[in-house]
Design an enzyme around this catalytic site. Sequence first.
Site, mmCIF file in Angstrom:
data_model
loop_
_atom_site.group_PDB
_atom_site.id
_atom_site.type_symbol
_atom_site.label_atom_id
_atom_site.label_comp_id
_atom_site.label_asym_id
_atom_site.label_seq_id
_atom_site.Cartn_x
_atom_site.Cartn_y
_atom_site.Cartn_z
ATOM 1 C CG HIS A 17 -0.323 0.200 2.514
ATOM 2 N ND1 HIS A 17 0.292 -0.830 3.182
ATOM 3 C CD2 HIS A 17 -0.173 1.300 3.296
ATOM 4 C CE1 HIS A 17 0.781 -0.370 4.321
ATOM 5 N NE2 HIS A 17 0.528 0.922 4.420
ATOM 6 C CE LYS B 14 4.405 6.167 4.110
ATOM 7 N NZ LYS B 14 4.339 5.547 5.460
ATOM 8 C CG HIS C 22 2.366 7.868 0.259
ATOM 9 N ND1 HIS C 22 1.733 8.790 1.056
ATOM 10 C CD2 HIS C 22 1.831 6.663 0.601
ATOM 11 C CE1 HIS C 22 0.872 8.171 1.856
ATOM 12 N NE2 HIS C 22 0.906 6.888 1.595
ATOM 13 C CG HIS D 200 -3.483 7.759 2.900
ATOM 14 N ND1 HIS D 200 -3.415 7.667 4.270
ATOM 15 C CD2 HIS D 200 -2.301 7.269 2.436
ATOM 16 C CE1 HIS D 200 -2.240 7.150 4.626
ATOM 17 N NE2 HIS D 200 -1.551 6.899 3.523
ATOM 18 C CG ASP E 26 -1.662 2.604 6.794
ATOM 19 O OD1 ASP E 26 -0.589 2.193 7.285
ATOM 20 O OD2 ASP E 26 -1.754 3.659 6.132
#
Length: 378
Positions: A239, A243, A268, A295, A323
Amino acid sequence: MPPPKRIHELIEERQKLRILISFHRKFLLSHSLTQTLDILSLEIKQLLKAERVTIFLLDSRREELIAKSASGLDGKTISTLRFPVTQGIAGHVVRSGRIVNVKNAYRDKRFDPRFDELYGFKTGSVLASPLKNSGGEIVGVLEVFNKLKAEKFNKEDEGLLDLVAGQLAGTLEISQLVDQLRRSNLEAIYILAQAAEYRDQEDTARHLKRISDYSSLLAKTIALPDDRVEMIKFASPLHDIGKIAIRDSILRKPGRFTPDEHDEMKKHALLGYEILKDAQSPLLKLARDIALAHHEHYDGSGYPRKLKGVEIPIEARIVALADVFDALSTERIYKPPWPFERVIEYIAGESGKHFDPQLVEAFQGKISQIKALMDLPY
Ligand code: C2E
Ligand code: SIN
Ligand code: SIN
Ligand code: FE
Ligand code: FE
């Protein structure tokens, strides 16, 4: 000249051929070796007109024969059926590399009657063939017992068993290749995920394992089908793959972000999508969708696309909860771990806001299991 065959014999021959040529296809359709072997052992039983069939595979050290499938044992477990290659008719087949045809097992010194005791079976005739891979190496034994309505297996049976053993060995080889491919594929995916987290986390491996565990537990709890649970298990560790493209001064900043820094970091999600966008496999496509949407918030206040509710793929909604739970419950370079109770309260308070309410409910029903996963030492 041989006499003309009767119709029913011709039909029977066709039937035999049909069984023989459909071996590989059966495997490719079922995708599970055990399931395939169970179907095949039943067909071999019918083909050879035997009372029971066992398929043995040699262990990797080539010391033991392990029964992988037995048909005719009426549901009795076969997991205990294993013995050293120094023993039994099957062991002799491994050592000699040849078909063995025994009329009466109890008059044959090679026969090991312990299995009859164990399974309440009375062995009479036995026909056993080695299973050889394409390199000619023996990988197992195919053994059929008690020819129906006859004293023993004849020459034709030997020929038939030889053919079937060849087909079966081929099927085994394909299945091992598929399995190897599957494993190396998953291994590569995991290594990719680790590379992405490497600069970010002290205990990358455990972090990835937790995300994967929490996500699959949630998926299972809301009753997603098994194959999708499995997909989430392997796709979720990717996920945060985006990054990998975030610079150290942001990614490893010891303290709290300024709003600008947070905006930089928010990239990201889209970066992860970019990295995976050409993926062709279902697993990596799912990883791509999760990377893009993990997100997003259920109420539409997340990023990058401000998706709302069911517009967010269910897998991304699941990983979002997993997360955040992991981020809050463990130490990060920018924050200490929160007390467990506070994390639970926070997640409850975000039901319908950050998180899908059905997932918060699923989470709350599994607190003790989640706590156990959290405390796993690996
Ligand atoms: P992450 O550490 O995996 O955190 C994932 C998400 O958990 C965060 O997404 C946020 O929704 C939640 N979360 C983490 N810590 C807290 C917290 O202290 N309070 C609350 N209410 N929620 C929290 P977000 O904010 O979009 O952050 C994405 C990633 O950006 C984080 O992944 C982390 O790597 C980084 N990050 C976020 N804030 C900071 C920060 O202040 N400093 C540093 N150095 N990194 C940060
Ligand atoms: C069996 O009964 O399954 C094996 C017996 C033998 O090969 O000796
Ligand atoms: C789905 O199976 O993708 C739908 C489940 C949901 O949206 O909650
Ligand atoms: Fe993230
Ligand atoms: Fe994360």
